[in-house]
Design a protein around this motif. Structure first.
Motif, short mmCIF file in Angstrom:
data_model
loop_
_atom_site.label_atom_id
_atom_site.label_comp_id
_atom_site.label_asym_id
_atom_site.label_seq_id
_atom_site.Cartn_x
_atom_site.Cartn_y
_atom_site.Cartn_z
N ARG A 106 -39.50 19.66 16.36
CA ARG A 106 -38.38 19.60 16.29
C ARG A 106 -37.10 20.82 16.76
N ASP B 292 -38.78 33.17 16.24
CA ASP B 292 -37.85 31.49 16.93
C ASP B 292 -38.88 32.12 18.31
N LEU B 293 -39.60 30.30 18.73
CA LEU B 293 -40.06 29.83 19.83
C LEU B 293 -39.16 30.11 20.84
N SER C 114 -43.87 16.32 18.75
CA SER C 114 -44.39 15.62 17.29
C SER C 114 -43.30 14.32 17.32
N ARG C 115 -43.74 13.60 16.31
CA ARG C 115 -42.14 12.47 15.96
C ARG C 115 -41.32 12.67 16.41
N GLN D 66 -47.19 11.76 21.63
CA GLN D 66 -47.02 12.12 20.25
C GLN D 66 -48.09 12.14 19.76
N VAL D 67 -48.18 13.90 18.55
CA VAL D 67 -49.72 13.51 18.14
C VAL D 67 -49.68 13.32 16.76
N GLY D 68 -50.74 12.60 16.43
CA GLY D 68 -50.61 12.38 14.87
C GLY D 68 -50.94 10.55 13.79
N GLN D 69 -50.17 10.61 13.05
CA GLN D 69 -50.81 9.89 12.54
C GLN D 69 -50.70 8.43 13.35
N THR D 70 -49.52 8.04 13.91
CA THR D 70 -49.58 7.23 14.71
C THR D 70 -49.17 7.47 16.09
N ASN E 40 -43.26 29.32 14.60
CA ASN E 40 -42.26 28.78 13.61
C ASN E 40 -41.33 30.09 12.95
N LYS E 41 -40.30 29.73 12.59
CA LYS E 41 -38.88 30.80 12.51
C LYS E 41 -38.66 30.88 11.17
N GLN F 144 -48.51 13.69 8.16
CA GLN F 144 -49.33 12.60 9.59
C GLN F 144 -49.16 13.28 10.04
N HIS F 145 -48.34 15.07 11.32
CA HIS F 145 -49.41 15.75 12.03
C HIS F 145 -50.23 15.86 11.90
N GLY G 45 -42.78 25.26 16.67
CA GLY G 45 -41.25 24.45 15.50
C GLY G 45 -42.22 23.22 15.60
N SER H 93 -43.27 21.23 11.63
CA SER H 93 -43.62 22.07 10.28
C SER H 93 -44.29 21.38 9.63
P1 FAD Z 1 -39.65 19.31 11.37
O1 FAD Z 1 -40.02 18.58 10.57
O2 FAD Z 1 -38.34 18.85 11.15
O3 FAD Z 1 -39.77 20.38 11.66
C1 FAD Z 1 -38.78 21.51 12.25
C2 FAD Z 1 -39.84 23.01 12.57
O4 FAD Z 1 -38.74 23.23 13.56
C3 FAD Z 1 -39.50 23.42 11.22
O5 FAD Z 1 -40.22 23.64 10.46
C4 FAD Z 1 -38.76 24.60 11.47
O6 FAD Z 1 -38.81 26.15 10.64
C5 FAD Z 1 -39.19 24.74 12.36
N1 FAD Z 1 -37.93 25.64 13.84
C6 FAD Z 1 -36.72 25.61 13.85
N2 FAD Z 1 -36.66 25.83 15.05
C7 FAD Z 1 -37.13 26.54 15.40
C8 FAD Z 1 -37.39 27.40 16.63
N3 FAD Z 1 -36.40 28.11 17.14
N4 FAD Z 1 -38.83 28.56 16.47
C9 FAD Z 1 -39.82 27.98 15.68
N5 FAD Z 1 -40.14 27.21 14.87
C10 FAD Z 1 -38.38 26.36 14.38
N6 FAD Z 1 -45.38 12.81 12.33
C11 FAD Z 1 -45.51 13.35 13.36
O7 FAD Z 1 -45.90 14.75 14.25
N7 FAD Z 1 -46.47 12.41 14.60
C12 FAD Z 1 -47.27 11.25 14.10
O8 FAD Z 1 -47.73 10.64 14.46
C13 FAD Z 1 -46.01 10.60 12.80
N8 FAD Z 1 -46.39 9.58 11.71
C14 FAD Z 1 -45.84 8.96 11.01
C15 FAD Z 1 -46.24 7.98 9.74
C16 FAD Z 1 -45.23 7.83 9.34
C17 FAD Z 1 -45.60 6.71 8.73
C18 FAD Z 1 -44.73 8.47 8.82
C19 FAD Z 1 -43.46 8.29 7.20
C20 FAD Z 1 -44.12 9.90 9.26
C21 FAD Z 1 -44.91 10.30 10.45
N9 FAD Z 1 -44.42 11.30 11.25
C22 FAD Z 1 -45.46 11.70 11.94
C23 FAD Z 1 -43.49 12.49 10.71
C24 FAD Z 1 -43.93 13.13 10.18
O9 FAD Z 1 -43.31 13.20 8.48
C25 FAD Z 1 -43.27 14.68 10.23
O10 FAD Z 1 -41.67 14.03 10.53
C26 FAD Z 1 -42.53 14.97 12.13
O11 FAD Z 1 -43.84 15.31 12.27
C27 FAD Z 1 -41.91 15.98 11.51
O12 FAD Z 1 -41.77 16.75 13.25
P2 FAD Z 1 -41.65 18.42 13.27
O13 FAD Z 1 -41.91 19.38 12.22
O14 FAD Z 1 -41.43 18.65 14.44
O15 FAD Z 1 -40.05 18.19 12.76
#
Ligand code: FAD
Length: 318
Positions: free
Chosen positions: A208, A303-304, A233-234, A247-251, A285-286, A270-271, A264, A266
């Motif tokens: 994200r 910052d990525l 990520s999802r 997509q990398v992760g559980q699903t 990650n920031k 699941q990831h 970027g 977290s």
């Molecule tokens: P966030 O959790 O929102 O993290 C974003 C990160 O980016 C934060 O840590 C933030 O500090 C950082 N960031 C923001 N801006 C910057 C920047 N400019 N520079 C550096 N860092 C920055 N997720 C998966 O990935 N894969 C799956 O297969 C998967 N399956 C799922 C299955 C189920 C049943 C459920 C309930 C959830 C599943 N999820 C899966 C979702 C998972 O729970 C998380 O919601 C998801 O992994 C979050 O993605 P993220 O880390 O990209 O986003």
């Protein structure tokens, strides 16, 4: 020495990397014997021999390309009957797992899937599997019949070991189920020029934090400088920034590369489930408190959009 059957995953004779990894693992257990089905056995035999295949059992028939997995199961069953191997190793692809399951049923053998390691034991191969979102590693062995084992990509680095790789014809007669499901068409995916995500030695993933489809160019640039595959990520996939196939992760997909770079992301459980067995993990990650930092080998708090281009430049300069 016992012989170990290795099912060859190939595209018209071009052997895919997971097969070379299986040959490397098979050498720990005995003498690898490759089973090549479909066209291209002669061309494939050279590389199979270079990676330790003492023999290449080859069969070619339209059934292998025009129908789904059943003809391949018939052929593998014939190979097992001909060789009486101590184990059968199959790549853990979707097709590989279907073939392995059907073969184990035919042989009335135990089956172990998604191995992340295979070692020789006193009573047969010992298989490690990563379970419960990679929170545990189990070790198991098959106690009935010829062990049928599917192995995840990148379980080991393929090692060359010259062997004869002599091609021998495998006689196969197809059962009534062989032509039960016909392939109607094949549509190749648009070629990105990058390695397949689940087979890549290096994966660079964005989450994200990438904040938009167009910004994935930053992730792709680093991936291309490293010869890596791109993951997501999802959250990034659900936002429509990158295709679900990445997509990398559980699903999504499970990857186990030599190097995994998460930018970027977290580090939600699941990831992690899809990447935790990567050999070296790097996160950018920031947020210094992001859970991804609990499992990394190297972490960069930043910052990525500054760190990733700087990294790309550095890699390109080398
Ligand atoms: P966030 O959790 O929102 O993290 C974003 C990160 O980016 C934060 O840590 C933030 O500090 C950082 N960031 C923001 N801006 C910057 C920047 N400019 N520079 C550096 N860092 C920055 N997720 C998966 O990935 N894969 C799956 O297969 C998967 N399956 C799922 C299955 C189920 C049943 C459920 C309930 C959830 C599943 N999820 C899966 C979702 C998972 O729970 C998380 O919601 C998801 O992994 C979050 O993605 P993220 O880390 O990209 O986003």
């Amino acid at each position: 020495m016992a012989e170990i059957l290795v099912y060859v995953d190939h595209l018209d004779g071009t052997v895919r990397k997971p097969t070379l990894e299986l040959l490397t693992l098979a050498r720990r257990l005995g003498d690898p014997v490759a089973v090549h089905l479909g066209p291209g056995a002669e061309a494939a035999a050279a590389v199979l021999g270079e990676h330790g295949a003492t023999r290449v059992l080859a069969a070619d028939a339209p059934e292998f390309t025009d129908y789904l997995v059943a003809p391949k199961v018939d052929a593998l069953q014939a190979a097992v009957a001909a060789v009486s191997p101590a184990a059968v190793l199959v790549p853990s692809s979707a097709e590989g797992k279907e073939i392995a399951a059907r073969l184990a049923l035919r042989l009335e053998s135990g089956l172990l899937t998604d191995a992340v390691d295979v070692t020789a034991g006193d009573e047969g191969p010992v298989v490690s599997q990563s379970v419960f979102a990679a929170a545990f590693t189990t070790t198991s062995r098959v106690t009935h019949g010829t062990p049928v084992i599917t192995v995840k990509p990148n379980a080991v680095a393929p090692e060359a070991a010259q062997a004869a790789g002599a091609v021998e014809e495998l006689a196969v007669s197809f059962g009534p189920l062989a032509t039960g499901t016909k392939v109607v068409s094949r549509t190749p995916r648009e070629a990105s020029g990058r390695p397949e995500l689940t087979e890549a030695a290096i994966v660079v993933s964005g989450g994200r934090g990438v904040n938009g489809a167009e910004n994935f160019a930053v992730i792709e640039a680093l991936a291309d400088s490293l010869g890596a595959a791109v993951g997501a990520s999802r959250a990034a996939v659900d936002a429509g920034w990158y295709p679900h196939s990445a997509q990398v992760g559980q699903t999504g997909k499970t990857v186990s590369p030599q190097l995994y770079v998460a930018a970027g992301i977290s580090g939600a459980i699941q990831h992690r489930a899809g990447m935790q067995t990567s050999k070296t993990i790097v996160a950018i990650n920031k947020d210094a408190e992001a859970p991804i930092f609990e499992l990394v080998d190297y972490g960069v708090v930043g910052d990525l959009f500054e760190v990733v281009p700087a990294l790309t430049e550095e890699v390109r300069a080398r």
